[in-house]
Design an enzyme around this catalytic site. Structure first.
Site, PDB file in Angstrom:
ATOM      1  N   ARG A  59       0.846  -1.203   0.000  1.00 45.13           N
ATOM      2  CA  ARG A  59       0.000   0.000   0.000  1.00 45.13           C
ATOM      3  C   ARG A  59       0.876   1.246   0.000  1.00 45.13           C
ATOM      4  NH1 ARG A  59      -2.547   2.120   4.498  1.00 45.13           N
ATOM      5  NH2 ARG A  59      -2.804   0.070   5.444  1.00 45.13           N
ATOM      6  N   TYR A 112     -14.586  16.715 -15.751  1.00 40.16           N
ATOM      7  CA  TYR A 112     -15.029  15.317 -15.794  1.00 40.16           C
ATOM      8  C   TYR A 112     -16.181  15.128 -14.792  1.00 40.16           C
ATOM      9  CZ  TYR A 112     -14.801  10.256 -15.337  1.00 40.16           C
ATOM     10  OH  TYR A 112     -15.110   8.924 -15.305  1.00 40.16           O
ATOM     11  N   ASP A 183      -6.041  18.057 -14.780  1.00 36.98           N
ATOM     12  CA  ASP A 183      -6.322  16.725 -15.316  1.00 36.98           C
ATOM     13  C   ASP A 183      -5.850  16.727 -16.768  1.00 36.98           C
ATOM     14  OD1 ASP A 183      -7.531  14.509 -16.564  1.00 36.98           O
ATOM     15  OD2 ASP A 183      -9.271  14.565 -15.226  1.00 36.98           O
ATOM     16  N   LYS A 208      -6.997   5.664 -19.458  1.00 36.07           N
ATOM     17  CA  LYS A 208      -7.211   6.154 -20.830  1.00 36.07           C
ATOM     18  C   LYS A 208      -5.939   5.938 -21.656  1.00 36.07           C
ATOM     19  CE  LYS A 208     -11.072   7.106 -18.938  1.00 36.07           C
ATOM     20  NZ  LYS A 208     -11.435   8.376 -18.337  1.00 36.07           N
TER      21      LYS A 208
HETATM   22  C1  LIG Z   1     -12.038   8.711 -16.998  1.00 35.44           C
HETATM   23  C2  LIG Z   1     -11.629  10.057 -16.524  1.00 35.44           C
HETATM   24  C3  LIG Z   1     -11.346  10.295 -15.183  1.00 35.44           C
HETATM   25  C4  LIG Z   1     -11.565   9.255 -14.118  1.00 35.44           C
HETATM   26  O1  LIG Z   1     -10.667   8.229 -14.216  1.00 35.44           O
HETATM   27  P1  LIG Z   1     -10.945   6.721 -13.686  1.00 35.44           P
HETATM   28  O2  LIG Z   1      -9.688   6.031 -14.006  1.00 35.44           O
HETATM   29  O3  LIG Z   1     -12.137   6.224 -14.470  1.00 35.44           O
HETATM   30  O4  LIG Z   1     -11.255   6.820 -12.244  1.00 35.44           O
HETATM   31  C5  LIG Z   1     -10.866  11.533 -14.836  1.00 35.44           C
HETATM   32  N1  LIG Z   1     -10.714  12.512 -15.747  1.00 35.44           N
HETATM   33  C6  LIG Z   1     -11.004  12.330 -17.038  1.00 35.44           C
HETATM   34  C7  LIG Z   1     -10.826  13.451 -17.993  1.00 35.44           C
HETATM   35  C8  LIG Z   1     -11.481  11.100 -17.474  1.00 35.44           C
HETATM   36  O5  LIG Z   1     -11.807  10.919 -18.755  1.00 35.44           O
END
Ligand SMILES: *Cc1c(COP(=O)(O)O)cnc(C)c1O
Length: 389
Positions: A59, A112, A183, A208
Site C-alpha cells: 500500500r 469530468y 487533469d 485512458k
Molecule cells: C475517466 C476520466 C477520469 C476518471 O478516471 P478513472 O480512471 O475512471 O477513475 C478523470 N478525468 C477524465 C478526464 C477522465 O476521462
C-alpha cells in the site's frame, strides 16, 4: 523548458529503466506481494526510523508500481509521481490533501462529471466550497481566485473540449497563492506537459491513453517532491487507493507505445473531425485542433472529440448502425467508441446537470481508435446514410 515532447525523446524516457531490471529481462517483473520481509531486527528498526527507504508493504511502496511512477514522472517532467487504483482516486487524494473546512476552490466548468460530483458531495460535506468559472475568461478566473485555496483545471474539458491558456491560468493561481492542479488525461504528456507551463500538479486517468489497451483502471499524479510527499504522507495511505503491481505492469507495457499511439490517434481523429465538419448534416464539431493553429500549450491532439447533428438524423439509429465504433464509455484504448449525449443526459448519478457538463442532446462523442481512418470513415458514412429521417 520546451512545451512539447518529441516522440523520440519520450521513447528514450520510457525505456530508460530496462538496464537495471532483474535477470536482464527487457520487461520488468510483477512484484506481486503484499509485504516485504527484513533480513534482521536492525534492518527493520532502521526502516521504521526512516533511516532508509525500502518496500515494507505494497500500500506504500512496491517496486513494479515505482517503475511506473518514475516513468510517468519523467514523461511529465516532474520530480516525483504516485500511482493510484483509479483516476478518481488520484483526483480525490490530490484535492483532499490540500483543502480543509472553510476553504474555497475554483474549478473550470465542464470538468469530468465524477470530479464534479466529488466536489458536489464529499467536498461540500467537508464545507469546502467550489466556484465554477469559464476557463477561457481569464478575468473571471482572476476574480474568482481571490482567497481561493486551489485552482482545478482540465484542458481540453470533457465533452465540449473547451481549451484554456494553461500557462496563463497557472500564473493567475500563483499570483493568488492558490495551488494549481490539472487533469491531463486527454492530451497525455506527449501533447501537453502542464508542469512546464507552470501548473503545480498534473494528474491522469491512466485508464485512458497511458494504459491504452482498455484493460486497466488506474490513476497517477506528478509534480514537485514536496507536494507529492504531502499526498504520499496522508491521503494515499489513509484513503488507500493504491495502484496494484499487476495494473502498474500493464501500464508500463502500455506506455512503451504511448508516443506512437498518440500520433496515430491524432492523425485519424483530426481527419475524421474535418470530414464530419464538411457534412451538411453536422452542426458543430468540438475538436481543439480544427482551427488554424493549436491552442496555446498543446503540441498535438488526441482521438477524443464530440460533434452535434442537425435535425434529420435519428441518433439512436446512427449508433445502432455503427459497426467499428462500439457504444461504450471511457476512451484512450485501441478501439473506437461512441457515446450519445442524449443517453448521458438521462444518467441518474447525482449531482447531475446538463449545464455542468455542457452536453447537448444532439451531440455525440467519438473516440477514434487505431482501426484505420478509411475503415472508420466508411463506418460513419454508412451509419449516417442509414439514419436519415
Ligand atoms: C475517466 C476520466 C477520469 C476518471 O478516471 P478513472 O480512471 O475512471 O477513475 C478523470 N478525468 C477524465 C478526464 C477522465 O476521462
Amino acid at each position: 523548458m520546451k512545451d512539447g515532447l518529441d516522440p523520440f525523446d519520450a521513447f528514450s524516457l520510457i525505456t530508460a529503466h530496462d538496464e537495471a531490471n532483474a535477470f536482464d529481462a527487457v520487461v520488468p517483473p510483477i512484484v506481486q506481494t503484499s509485504l516485504f520481509t527484513f533480513s534482521d531486527y536492525d534492518d527493520m528498526v532502521s526502516t521504521y526510523r526512516g533511516e532508509k527507504v525500502r518496500p515494507v508493504y505494497s500500500r506504500g511502496l512496491n517496486p513494479t508500481v515505482r517503475i511506473f511512477e518514475e516513468m510517468l514522472a519523467k514523461l511529465e517532467g516532474g520530480e516525483d509521481a504516485l500511482g493510484f487504483a483509479s483516476g478518481m482516486a488520484a483526483i480525490s487524494s490530490t484535492v483532499l490533501a490540500f483543502v480543509q473546512p472553510g476553504d474555497r476552490i475554483v474549478a473550470v466548468r465542464h470538468v469530468y462529471p465524477d470530479a464534479f460530483r466529488l466536489f458536489g458531495t464529499i467536498l461540500k460535506r467537508m464545507k469546502v466550497e467550489v466556484t465554477y468559472v469559464d476557463g477561457r475568461d481569464e478575468e473571471a478566473v482572476d476574480k474568482a481566485l481571490a482567497g481561493a485555496r486551489l485552482l482545478y483545471l482540465e484542458s481540453p474539458t470533457s465533452w465540449v473540449m473547451e481549451t484554456h491558456d494553461v500557462r496563463a491560468l497557472a500564473a493567475l493561481a500563483r499570483k493568488h497563492g492558490a495551488l494549481s492542479v490539472i487533469d491531463n488525461s486527454w492530451a497525455s504528456p506527449v501533447f501537453q506537459q502542464p508542469l512546464s507551463l507552470g501548473v503545480d500538479l498534473v494528474l491522469h486517468s491512466a485508464s485512458k491513453y497511458l494504459g491504452g489497451h482498455s484493460d486497466v483502471v488506474a490513476g497517477v499524479v506528478a509534480g514537485p517532491k514536496e507536494l507529492v510527499d504531502r499526498i504520499r504522507g496522508e491521503t494515499l495511505p489513509y484513503l488507500g487507493g493504491k495502484l496494484s503491481p499487476f495494473d502498474a505492469w500493464l501500464l508500463i507495457r502500455g506506455m512503451r507505445t504511448l508516443p506512437v499511439r498518440m500520433k496515430a490517434h491524432e492523425a485519424s481523429g483530426l481527419e475524421i473531425a474535418r470530414r464530419l465538419q464538411a457534412l451538411e448534416i453536422v452542426d458543430t464539431v468540438f475538436h481543439p485542433a480544427l482551427g488554424n493553429h493549436l491552442p496555446a500549450g498543446l503540441t498535438g491532439s488526441s482521438g477524443l472529440f464530440s460533434f452535434t447533428f442537425r435535425e434529420g438524423i435519428d441518433i439512436r439509429a446512427f449508433c445502432n448502425h455503427l459497426r467499428l465504433f462500439k457504444l461504450g464509455v471511457s476512451w484512450g484504448g485501441h478501439e473506437s467508441l461512441v457515446v450519445p449525449g442524449e443517453v448521458v443526459l438521462q444518467q441518474k448519478a447525482q449531482p447531475n446537470s446538463a449545464q455542468a457538463f455542457g452536453i447537448d442532446a444532439r451531440s455525440v462523442r467519438l473516440h477514434v481508435g487505431l482501426e484505420g481512418t478509411e475503415a472508420l470513415w466508411r463506418d460513419l458514412e454508412a451509419a449516417i446514410a442509414a439514419s436519415q429521417d
